[in-house]
Design an enzyme around this catalytic site. Structure first.
Site, PDB file in Angstrom:
ATOM      1  N   SER A 257       3.171  -1.673  10.508  1.00 48.44           N
ATOM      2  CA  SER A 257       4.621  -1.751  10.739  1.00 48.44           C
ATOM      3  C   SER A 257       5.215  -3.132  10.428  1.00 48.44           C
ATOM      4  O   SER A 257       6.092  -3.603  11.140  1.00 48.44           O
ATOM      5  CB  SER A 257       4.965  -1.306  12.163  1.00 48.44           C
ATOM      6  OG  SER A 257       4.565   0.050  12.362  1.00 48.44           O
TER       7      SER A 257
ATOM      8  N   GLU B  40      -6.962   5.237   7.428  1.00 46.08           N
ATOM      9  CA  GLU B  40      -6.731   6.645   7.048  1.00 46.08           C
ATOM     10  C   GLU B  40      -7.952   7.210   6.316  1.00 46.08           C
ATOM     11  O   GLU B  40      -8.270   8.393   6.438  1.00 46.08           O
ATOM     12  CB  GLU B  40      -5.456   6.742   6.189  1.00 46.08           C
ATOM     13  CG  GLU B  40      -4.202   6.568   7.055  1.00 46.08           C
ATOM     14  CD  GLU B  40      -3.025   5.890   6.368  1.00 46.08           C
ATOM     15  OE1 GLU B  40      -2.983   5.856   5.130  1.00 46.08           O
ATOM     16  OE2 GLU B  40      -2.146   5.386   7.095  1.00 46.08           O
TER      17      GLU B  40
ATOM     18  N   GLU C  82      -5.858  -4.238  10.724  1.00 48.35           N
ATOM     19  CA  GLU C  82      -4.839  -3.207  10.876  1.00 48.35           C
ATOM     20  C   GLU C  82      -5.093  -2.412  12.147  1.00 48.35           C
ATOM     21  O   GLU C  82      -5.862  -1.429  12.131  1.00 48.35           O
ATOM     22  CB  GLU C  82      -4.869  -2.272   9.664  1.00 48.35           C
ATOM     23  CG  GLU C  82      -4.501  -2.960   8.372  1.00 48.35           C
ATOM     24  CD  GLU C  82      -3.805  -1.983   7.441  1.00 48.35           C
ATOM     25  OE1 GLU C  82      -2.712  -2.316   6.966  1.00 48.35           O
ATOM     26  OE2 GLU C  82      -4.336  -0.892   7.210  1.00 48.35           O
TER      27      GLU C  82
ATOM     28  N   HIS D 228      -9.681   1.650   4.645  1.00 39.25           N
ATOM     29  CA  HIS D 228      -8.410   1.802   5.366  1.00 39.25           C
ATOM     30  C   HIS D 228      -8.616   2.809   6.498  1.00 39.25           C
ATOM     31  O   HIS D 228      -9.384   3.770   6.347  1.00 39.25           O
ATOM     32  CB  HIS D 228      -7.322   2.287   4.403  1.00 39.25           C
ATOM     33  CG  HIS D 228      -5.956   2.270   5.017  1.00 39.25           C
ATOM     34  ND1 HIS D 228      -5.532   3.268   5.859  1.00 39.25           N
ATOM     35  CD2 HIS D 228      -4.949   1.368   4.947  1.00 39.25           C
ATOM     36  CE1 HIS D 228      -4.303   2.971   6.277  1.00 39.25           C
ATOM     37  NE2 HIS D 228      -3.927   1.833   5.738  1.00 39.25           N
TER      38      HIS D 228
ATOM     39  N   GLY E 262       2.714  -0.837   4.415  1.00 37.66           N
ATOM     40  CA  GLY E 262       2.806   0.562   4.019  1.00 37.66           C
ATOM     41  C   GLY E 262       4.252   0.967   3.831  1.00 37.66           C
ATOM     42  O   GLY E 262       4.874   0.688   2.799  1.00 37.66           O
ATOM     43  N   GLY E 263       4.830   1.575   4.852  1.00 37.53           N
ATOM     44  CA  GLY E 263       6.179   2.143   4.778  1.00 37.53           C
ATOM     45  C   GLY E 263       7.230   1.242   4.143  1.00 37.53           C
ATOM     46  O   GLY E 263       7.963   1.669   3.243  1.00 37.53           O
TER      47      GLY E 263
ATOM     48  N   ASN F 143       0.865  -1.182   0.000  1.00 39.20           N
ATOM     49  CA  ASN F 143       0.000   0.000   0.000  1.00 39.20           C
ATOM     50  C   ASN F 143       0.903   1.233   0.000  1.00 39.20           C
ATOM     51  O   ASN F 143       1.424   1.628   1.033  1.00 39.20           O
ATOM     52  CB  ASN F 143      -0.890  -0.037   1.253  1.00 39.20           C
ATOM     53  CG  ASN F 143      -1.733   1.208   1.402  1.00 39.20           C
ATOM     54  OD1 ASN F 143      -1.864   1.997   0.461  1.00 39.20           O
ATOM     55  ND2 ASN F 143      -2.308   1.395   2.574  1.00 39.20           N
ATOM     56  N   TRP F 144       1.045   1.810  -1.182  1.00 41.01           N
ATOM     57  CA  TRP F 144       1.975   2.942  -1.312  1.00 41.01           C
ATOM     58  C   TRP F 144       1.401   4.252  -0.765  1.00 41.01           C
ATOM     59  O   TRP F 144       2.099   5.258  -0.692  1.00 41.01           O
ATOM     60  CB  TRP F 144       2.376   3.132  -2.779  1.00 41.01           C
ATOM     61  CG  TRP F 144       3.336   2.098  -3.275  1.00 41.01           C
ATOM     62  CD1 TRP F 144       3.990   1.164  -2.527  1.00 41.01           C
ATOM     63  CD2 TRP F 144       3.772   1.890  -4.636  1.00 41.01           C
ATOM     64  NE1 TRP F 144       4.800   0.407  -3.338  1.00 41.01           N
ATOM     65  CE2 TRP F 144       4.688   0.829  -4.626  1.00 41.01           C
ATOM     66  CE3 TRP F 144       3.475   2.517  -5.855  1.00 41.01           C
ATOM     67  CZ2 TRP F 144       5.311   0.368  -5.789  1.00 41.01           C
ATOM     68  CZ3 TRP F 144       4.079   2.059  -7.013  1.00 41.01           C
ATOM     69  CH2 TRP F 144       4.991   0.995  -6.968  1.00 41.01           C
ATOM     70  N   LYS F 145       0.131   4.274  -0.467  1.00 43.11           N
ATOM     71  CA  LYS F 145      -0.529   5.501   0.026  1.00 43.11           C
ATOM     72  C   LYS F 145      -0.225   6.669  -0.923  1.00 43.11           C
ATOM     73  O   LYS F 145      -0.095   6.439  -2.122  1.00 43.11           O
ATOM     74  CB  LYS F 145      -0.088   5.782   1.467  1.00 43.11           C
ATOM     75  CG  LYS F 145      -0.255   4.542   2.359  1.00 43.11           C
ATOM     76  CD  LYS F 145      -0.089   4.803   3.828  1.00 43.11           C
ATOM     77  CE  LYS F 145      -0.274   3.493   4.582  1.00 43.11           C
ATOM     78  NZ  LYS F 145      -0.232   3.660   6.027  1.00 43.11           N
TER      79      LYS F 145
ATOM     80  N   GLY G 153       2.245   2.738  10.703  1.00 42.93           N
ATOM     81  CA  GLY G 153       3.216   3.809  10.516  1.00 42.93           C
ATOM     82  C   GLY G 153       3.910   4.249  11.800  1.00 42.93           C
ATOM     83  O   GLY G 153       4.573   5.276  11.830  1.00 42.93           O
TER      84      GLY G 153
END
Ligand code: PGA
Length: 256
Positions: free
Chosen positions: A214, A98, A168, A96, A235-236, A9-11, A174
């Site tokens: 994470s 976010e 999640e 998600h 993500g990251g 998930n590159w956001k 993150g």
């Protein structure tokens, strides 16, 4: 056993040029060996390029980060399922945290989007998870059950079997604070029990449940070794080709 599914998930990261350069490195790193199912989830803008580059790559599929529930119309700034399908998108991340936190998405909205995605033959990756305050006040199960019942309302067994879930915990996203394998497994087992109530054990057993929050190369194997963890939403660590390839490989590694 359910095949592991690892999604990047590159956001709101990666320009088109960066996405192209990532894929070149990532596919080289990954090599041709047997690995988990992989889904790359870029921004809408980078989807056409990523679609073109993944065209002849088996085992690496394309996803989107969001979509609207209507197929067309006066919805400024939105993107629909048929638009994604035209670019060979196969998965779509829905609900998600976010999107829930910053864009007001409710379980009802997630439910509408989930139904629209399934109707368009896109596989939804439906996200659920509790905040730190909810965990600390003992509400994890209540929150998860409410999100699952709301987001998956009125889906029949065949529809449920076609989706992927992602657990999640918001406090792990993150932050570098990964849930321990035991904490994640406990939540996944609970999600599985709710899915069983919503359908049947046979149906629930077909649904893959990813863990997200994470995930890194170093904690992947242990998380993925848990009986009810079927993949990861990353993500990251998915922004770096070598790290993400390592996560994909570690997901199917047998622990000694
Ligand atoms: P993270 O994000 O891996 O950076 O914690 C996970 C996610 O939000 O899907």
């Amino acid at each position: 056993m359910r095949k592991k599914i690892i999604a990047a998930n590159w956001k709101m990261n990666m320009t088109i040029a960066e996405a192209a350069s990532f894929l070149e490195d990532f596919l080289l790193e990954l090599g041709g060996e047997d690995h988990a199912d992989v889904v790359i989830v870029p921004s809408f803008i980078a989807i056409p390029k990523v679609s073109e580059l993944l065209n002849s790559v088996p085992g690496v599929k394309l996803g989107a980060q969001n979509m609207h529930w209507e197929s067309s119309g006066a919805f400024t700034g939105e993107v629909s399922a048929p638009m994604l399908r035209e670019l060979f998108v196969r998965y779509v991340v829905l609900g998600h945290s976010e999107r829930r936190q910053y864009f007001g998405e409710t379980d009802e909205i997630v439910n509408r989007k989930t139904k629209a995605a399934l109707a368009a033959s896109l596989t939804p990756i439906v996200c659920v998870g509790e905040t730190l305050a909810q965990r600390e006040s003992g509400q994890v199960e209540m929150v998860l059950e409410q999100q699952l019942r709301g987001s998956l309302a009125d889906l029949n067994k065949a529809q449920l079997e076609d989706l992927v879930l992602a657990y999640e915990p918001v406090w792990a996203i993150g932050t570098g604070h990964t849930a321990t394998p035991a904490q994640a497994q406990e939540a996944h087992a609970f999600i599985l029990s709710v899915l069983t109530k919503l359908s049947s054990a046979a149906t629930a057993n077909k649904i893959r449940i990813q863990y997200g929050g994470s995930v890194k190369p170093g904690n992947t194997a242990e998380l993925m070794a848990q009986p009810d963890i079927d993949g990861a939403l990353v993500g990251g660590a998915s922004l770096e080709a070598r790290a993400f390839a390592e996560i994909v490989r570690n997901a199917v590694k047998q622990l000694p």
